[in-house]
Enzyme design. Structure first.
Site, PDB file in Angstrom:
ATOM      1  N   ALA A  23     133.498 -10.725  57.925  1.00  0.00           N
ATOM      2  CA  ALA A  23     133.967 -11.917  58.634  1.00  0.00           C
ATOM      3  C   ALA A  23     133.607 -11.926  60.120  1.00  0.00           C
ATOM      4  O   ALA A  23     133.437 -12.985  60.716  1.00  0.00           O
ATOM      5  CB  ALA A  23     135.478 -12.033  58.459  1.00  0.00           C
ATOM      6  N   ARG A  35     141.111  -9.737  60.860  1.00  0.00           N
ATOM      7  CA  ARG A  35     141.806  -8.665  61.577  1.00  0.00           C
ATOM      8  C   ARG A  35     141.584  -8.582  63.081  1.00  0.00           C
ATOM      9  O   ARG A  35     142.107  -7.665  63.713  1.00  0.00           O
ATOM     10  CB  ARG A  35     141.433  -7.314  60.934  1.00  0.00           C
ATOM     11  N   ILE A 103     132.516 -15.759  52.452  1.00  0.00           N
ATOM     12  CA  ILE A 103     132.442 -16.839  51.473  1.00  0.00           C
ATOM     13  C   ILE A 103     131.867 -18.098  52.112  1.00  0.00           C
ATOM     14  O   ILE A 103     131.725 -19.117  51.467  1.00  0.00           O
ATOM     15  CB  ILE A 103     133.846 -17.124  50.885  1.00  0.00           C
ATOM     16  N   HIS A 119     132.258 -11.609  47.378  1.00  0.00           N
ATOM     17  CA  HIS A 119     133.573 -12.259  47.308  1.00  0.00           C
ATOM     18  C   HIS A 119     133.441 -13.745  46.964  1.00  0.00           C
ATOM     19  O   HIS A 119     134.350 -14.530  47.233  1.00  0.00           O
ATOM     20  CB  HIS A 119     134.344 -12.086  48.627  1.00  0.00           C
ATOM     21  N   CYS A 152     140.019 -30.445  35.475  1.00  0.00           N
ATOM     22  CA  CYS A 152     138.678 -30.675  34.925  1.00  0.00           C
ATOM     23  C   CYS A 152     138.617 -32.033  34.226  1.00  0.00           C
ATOM     24  O   CYS A 152     139.526 -32.390  33.470  1.00  0.00           O
ATOM     25  CB  CYS A 152     138.383 -29.558  33.928  1.00  0.00           C
TER      26      CYS A 152
HETATM   27  P1  NAD Z   1     137.898  -8.230  58.948  1.00  0.00           P
HETATM   28  O1  NAD Z   1     138.585  -9.435  59.491  1.00  0.00           O
HETATM   29  O2  NAD Z   1     138.718  -7.211  58.268  1.00  0.00           O
HETATM   30  O3  NAD Z   1     137.130  -7.519  60.129  1.00  0.00           O
HETATM   31  C1  NAD Z   1     136.274  -8.216  60.968  1.00  0.00           C
HETATM   32  C2  NAD Z   1     135.750  -7.252  62.010  1.00  0.00           C
HETATM   33  O4  NAD Z   1     134.780  -7.952  62.754  1.00  0.00           O
HETATM   34  C3  NAD Z   1     136.816  -6.761  62.980  1.00  0.00           C
HETATM   35  O5  NAD Z   1     136.844  -5.358  62.970  1.00  0.00           O
HETATM   36  C4  NAD Z   1     136.359  -7.309  64.346  1.00  0.00           C
HETATM   37  O6  NAD Z   1     136.507  -6.358  65.385  1.00  0.00           O
HETATM   38  C5  NAD Z   1     134.915  -7.600  64.124  1.00  0.00           C
HETATM   39  N1  NAD Z   1     134.411  -8.742  64.886  1.00  0.00           N
HETATM   40  C6  NAD Z   1     135.000  -9.933  65.119  1.00  0.00           C
HETATM   41  N2  NAD Z   1     134.186 -10.743  65.817  1.00  0.00           N
HETATM   42  C7  NAD Z   1     133.053 -10.030  66.035  1.00  0.00           C
HETATM   43  C8  NAD Z   1     131.827 -10.308  66.701  1.00  0.00           C
HETATM   44  N3  NAD Z   1     131.598 -11.487  67.290  1.00  0.00           N
HETATM   45  N4  NAD Z   1     130.860  -9.349  66.713  1.00  0.00           N
HETATM   46  C9  NAD Z   1     131.082  -8.122  66.141  1.00  0.00           C
HETATM   47  N5  NAD Z   1     132.221  -7.803  65.510  1.00  0.00           N
HETATM   48  C10 NAD Z   1     133.187  -8.759  65.435  1.00  0.00           C
HETATM   49  O7  NAD Z   1     136.719  -8.755  58.028  1.00  0.00           O
HETATM   50  P2  NAD Z   1     136.071  -8.101  56.726  1.00  0.00           P
HETATM   51  O8  NAD Z   1     135.820  -6.665  56.925  1.00  0.00           O
HETATM   52  O9  NAD Z   1     134.957  -9.007  56.329  1.00  0.00           O
HETATM   53  O10 NAD Z   1     137.204  -8.206  55.610  1.00  0.00           O
HETATM   54  C11 NAD Z   1     137.996  -9.350  55.513  1.00  0.00           C
HETATM   55  C12 NAD Z   1     137.908 -10.173  54.261  1.00  0.00           C
HETATM   56  O11 NAD Z   1     138.059 -11.489  54.751  1.00  0.00           O
HETATM   57  C13 NAD Z   1     136.628 -10.197  53.521  1.00  0.00           C
HETATM   58  O12 NAD Z   1     136.966  -9.954  52.222  1.00  0.00           O
HETATM   59  C14 NAD Z   1     136.106 -11.644  53.625  1.00  0.00           C
HETATM   60  O13 NAD Z   1     135.845 -12.142  52.340  1.00  0.00           O
HETATM   61  C15 NAD Z   1     137.269 -12.454  54.104  1.00  0.00           C
HETATM   62  N6  NAD Z   1     136.984 -13.464  55.155  1.00  0.00           N
HETATM   63  C16 NAD Z   1     135.821 -14.136  55.144  1.00  0.00           C
HETATM   64  C17 NAD Z   1     135.564 -15.045  56.153  1.00  0.00           C
HETATM   65  C18 NAD Z   1     134.240 -15.773  56.117  1.00  0.00           C
HETATM   66  O14 NAD Z   1     133.697 -16.029  55.052  1.00  0.00           O
HETATM   67  N7  NAD Z   1     133.694 -16.114  57.278  1.00  0.00           N
HETATM   68  C19 NAD Z   1     136.501 -15.288  57.148  1.00  0.00           C
HETATM   69  C20 NAD Z   1     137.714 -14.593  57.111  1.00  0.00           C
HETATM   70  C21 NAD Z   1     137.949 -13.670  56.097  1.00  0.00           C
END
Ligand code: NAD
Length: 248
Positions: A23, A35, A103, A119, A152
């Protein structure tokens, strides 16, 4: 910056580099992660409860209340520099594929072609009765019209977005990604806390890791290079070095 040079050198020397994204790579596209302190979605909502299969089946009104806005936000977002550089690296043969937990579909929009969306994604939904597929726009039009859960047209059963929810089994893309890493000699991790199971087991399969993430991760101590900078900035830096040394 030394870490950027080192990361670029590892990429230039790798025979089978794969990227693993989370994310954090999409926060610069305006999509909150889970997070990050202060802005992560965990701060405002219990995502484990609201993004679960139980919520979809037993609390559909709440499920769609939370997820409708999130899906809209993701659908309206565009790729940022980090997504674009990864697509460029794939085109140049430096990165072979992208495994993503996201996603939001932004790797596809950026031009990456070998993508493992472990995911799921927000492009479509599937009927839980007959398996018929529909677009996310069609699914959301039903929700907007007050049909919760959306039903559906063929069989009347509930249509579920093609997103892997908490409590769901992992899709075939996850096993394919797992197998892909058998031959991987460098895993470039971008924007993931590396704490979500089972994806957090994937880095264990690869000896050489480069991690680009703002906050520390459990794998930092065994990574070849850790870059604690924004992913857009870091990936553009890596691209510039690869250009300087004639690899791009
Ligand atoms: P996470 O939220 O657990 O961790 C994200 C990490 O990215 C953090 O440690 C943060 O420090 C870092 N971060 C944030 N902005 C950043 C940047 N600009 N540059 C570098 N690092 C940065 O995310 P995760 O590990 O992907 O796990 C979370 C779950 O959330 C996944 O299963 C995902 O499917 C889902 N999710 C997806 C989205 C999306 O599709 N964009 C958004 C939110 C959550």
């Amino acid at each position: 910056m030394e870490e950027i040079q080192e990361a670029a050198a590892l990429l230039a020397g790798a025979k089978n580099c794969v990227a693993l994204t989370g994310a954090g790579i999409s926060t610069e596209s305006g999509i909150p992660d889970f997070r990050s302190p202060g802005t992560g979605l965990w701060e405002s909502t219990n995502m484990m409860a609201d993004l679960s299969a139980s919520a979809f089946w037993h609390r559909p009104a709440r499920f769609f209340e939370v997820n409708r806005a999130l899906i809209r936000q993701m659908a309206g977002a565009g790729p940022n520099a980090a997504h674009l550089v990864l697509a460029e690296l794939e085109k140049a043969g430096i990165v072979k594929a992208v495994i993503t937990q996201n996603i939001d579909g932004l790797h596809l929009k950026a031009g990456s072609r070998h993508i493992y969306e472990v995911h799921g994604h927000i492009r479509s939904g599937t009927c839980t009765g007959c398996g018929a597929s529909c677009t996310m726009d069609e699914l959301m039009a039903k929700v907007d019209a007050g049909q919760v859960p959306p039903q559906c047209d063929n069989c009347g059963e509930a249509i579920k977005p093609d997103i892997v929810l908490f409590e769901d089994p992992m899709p075939p893309a996850f096993m394919m990604a797992y197998q892909l890493l058998e031959d991987c000699d460098l895993l470039l991790i971008v924007g993931s806390s590396l704490v979500v199971t089972p994806v957090c087991y994937l880095p264990m399969k690869v000896e050489n890791l480069v991690i680009v993430n703002l906050q520390p991760t459990p794998f930092d101590s065994r990574a070849r290079v850790v870059i604690q900078r924004k992913s857009g900035e870091a990936m553009m830096g890596i691209r510039d070095v690869l250009k300087q040394i004639g690899k791009l």
